[in-house]
Write an enzyme that holds these catalytic residues in place. Structure first.
Site, PDB file in Angstrom:
ATOM      1  N   GLU A 128       0.791  -1.095   0.022  1.00 27.01           N
ATOM      2  CA  GLU A 128       0.140  -0.100   0.161  1.00 27.01           C
ATOM      3  C   GLU A 128       0.841   1.441  -0.084  1.00 27.01           C
ATOM      4  OE1 GLU A 128      -3.202  -0.433   3.086  1.00 27.01           O
ATOM      5  OE2 GLU A 128      -3.988  -2.045   1.882  1.00 27.01           O
ATOM      6  N   GLU A 135      -4.821  -8.498  -1.915  1.00 26.89           N
ATOM      7  CA  GLU A 135      -5.190  -8.556  -0.375  1.00 26.89           C
ATOM      8  C   GLU A 135      -6.655  -8.095   0.024  1.00 26.89           C
ATOM      9  OE1 GLU A 135      -2.635  -6.443   2.693  1.00 26.89           O
ATOM     10  OE2 GLU A 135      -4.450  -5.562   3.474  1.00 26.89           O
TER      11      GLU A 135
END
Length: 536
Positions: free
Chosen positions: A213, A332
């Protein structure tokens, strides 16, 4: 209310006819062609890197019970990563000693008996599980404060992780730390090189990721990496991998960006412009809701479930524009970000989000979905802190056994038009792990309503016999949605012992029967004589 009654069948395989009649749903299907085909490891899982925050907890991976549970999810990728991967560095105890590497008990060439010898003693397992409960409180506090400790891990952690994936039959993807930066703000690859050299010396076969991220690096660590630089970092990693005899053709996946917000795509666009050629699949993350302010209603809201399609179209449009044909993964994903929603993400109701994501994700063309997490911190795990399987685990095992990678076209509608609260998906039946006939199809459905649904199967397949696998909460009604137990065709699912799963048998479906789906339930229906042209 009892939703079904048994009529005469074989002693161990009863036939069920249903009493209740509720919402009527009709189906349109096309069995002549494959709409999409996903990776055979479409449903994959993750272990969060928080497990290595204290290395002793990696020994939980030697639990025979956990290995038994993991094996039932193969074939699958096992991603080791998450927020803390960008705060961990490899700190080998024998940096230059090849002798120690060669003599390790974890050598890949000696794997046959390692899985039996490397098992966690029951007393140590009990103690670690108790200590892990306290560790989760500390990790949750770090997440809330967004203050993350630097973590060092040794060869032991790598060995334990690889041993787990190898003994379970999973394919490891290891997430490297992208926040190790040079003075010029490019990626400092020196620590990754040391780790790669160690893994190659042990002949550990695995794939790689870099960073987690990157959209939030500035918030987490006060470091900004733009998309173009991120892509260059991946190019650097690909060059390092190409220098390796073992890893020159290995998988590299990224950039593991979080889902687009406010339609911003600049990070992904910049990354693809400089780094698309370095990766084998483009990864992004998706969660439906914020785990700290969600509700039961959100988990049953078709409009919330539909947001996956909106976000996926946005990401795929960007990728197709810059790197046409590139595979797209949910690298994810789970129900709620922020570690999950307490009292929801680990209960029966979470299955509606998970099964719908599996169905819709495949239909949209996502190639792999990596579920956060198999075990680890948070409340969205498949296996709890006592290593007991939760409802989403059983759902995942049934999906693996019954659903093949070929996606078929199906639409549900009622007399009022397209139905919202009964959602259906259709695949060829899994040919590898079942003994069903060629041409069999698996229909899976969710009923988001309290009342039962009556599904009319098209004439083309209504004469097919089959099997029903109906999953309901252990308790009836809305209260049951909070349950951590699940029933398959009326029987509560639990492990036979620490090394054995139950048989997970379906009930016989007579030809010509309408499918009856109880309220607040989901089900798999295998139509074994559908003779679908696309599935032969």
């Amino acid at each position: 209310m009892n939703c079904f009654t048994a009529r005469q069948g074989s002693a161990d395989r009863p036939v069920y006819r249903w009493k209740s009649v509720g919402t009527s749903v009709n189906l349109n299907v096309d069995l002549s062609r494959v709409l999409k085909k996903v990776n055979e490891r479409f449903l994959s899982v993750a272990i969060d890197a928080s497990l290595v925050a204290e290395e002793k907890f990696m020994y939980l991976l030697t639990s025979p019970k956990l290995r038994t549970l993991a094996k039932a999810l193969t074939p699958a990728f096992l991603r080791f990563g998450g927020t803390r991967q960008d705060f961990m560095t490899f700190n080998p105890t024998f940096l230059h000693s090849n002798e120690n590497h060669k003599n390790s008990v974890f050598d890949a060439g000696k794997n046959d008996d390692i899985c039996e010898r490397l098992e966690l003693p029951p007393l140590l397992e009990k103690r670690l599980k108790q200590e892990w409960t306290l560790q989760e409180i500390l990790l949750d506090k770090e997440d809330l404060q967004r203050k993350y400790r630097s973590v060092k891990f040794t060869e032991c952690a790598v060995d334990l992780l690889y041993s787990f994936t190898n003994c379970s039959g999973l394919d490891l993807i290891f997430g490297l730390n992208e926040l190790l930066r040079t003075s010029g703000n490019s990626w400092d690859s020196s620590n990754a090189r040391t780790l790669l050299q160690y893994c190659e010396s042990k002949q550990y076969s695995m794939s790689w990721e870099l960073g987690n991220e990157p959209n939030s690096y500035e918030k987490k660590a006060g470091i900004r990496v733009d998309g173009y630089q991120l892509g260059q970092d991946f190019v650097q990693l690909r060059k390092i991998l190409q220098e390796s005899k073992l890893y020159h053709n290995t998988g590299l996946y990224g950039p593991d960006i979080s889902q687009p917000r406010d339609h911003r795509r600049d990070l992904l666009e910049g990354f693809l412009e400089s780094g698309a050629e370095a990766i084998d699949a483009c990864t992004w993350h998706h969660y439906y809701v914020n785990g700290r302010d969600t509700s039961l209603e959100d988990f049953l809201d078709p409009e919330v479930l539909n947001t996956l399609a909106l976000k996926t179209h946005e990401v795929m449009e960007t990728i197709e524009l810059i790197s046409p044909g590139k595979k797209v993964w949910l690298g994810e994903t789970s129900s709620a970000y922020g570690g999950g929603a307490k009292g929801l993400s680990d209960t029966f109701v979470a299955g509606f989000m998970w099964l719908d994501k599996l169905g819709l994700g495949a239909k949209l063309g996502l190639d792999v979905l990596i579920r956060q997490v198999l075990i680890g911190s948070g409340t969205y795990h498949l296996v709890d802190e006592n290593l007991d399987p939760l409802p989403d685990y059983w759902l995942s095992v049934l999906y693996k056994r019954l659903v093949g990678p070929e996606v078929l076209s199906i639409e549900a509608f009622s007399i009022l038009g397209k139905t919202k609260r009964v959602r259906v998906y259709l695949h060829c039946t899994n040919k590898k792990s079942t003994s069903y006939k060629s041409g069999a199809v698996t229909l899976f459905a969710l009923n988001l309503s309290k009342g039962p649904a009556r599904i009319s199967v098209p004439v083309t397949i209504s004469n097919s016999t089959g099997e029903a696998f109906v999953l309901q909460s252990e308790q009836p009604g809305e209260e049951g949605l909070y349950s951590k137990s699940v029933k398959l065709n009326g029987e509560v699912l639990k492990m036979v012992d620490e090394r054995t799963l139950p048989s997970l048998q379906g009930t016989l479906l007579p030809a010509g029967e309408h499918l009856r789906l109880p309220g607040y339930s989901f089900a798999f229906y295998v139509l074994s004589e559908a003779q679908a042209l696309a599935c032969r």
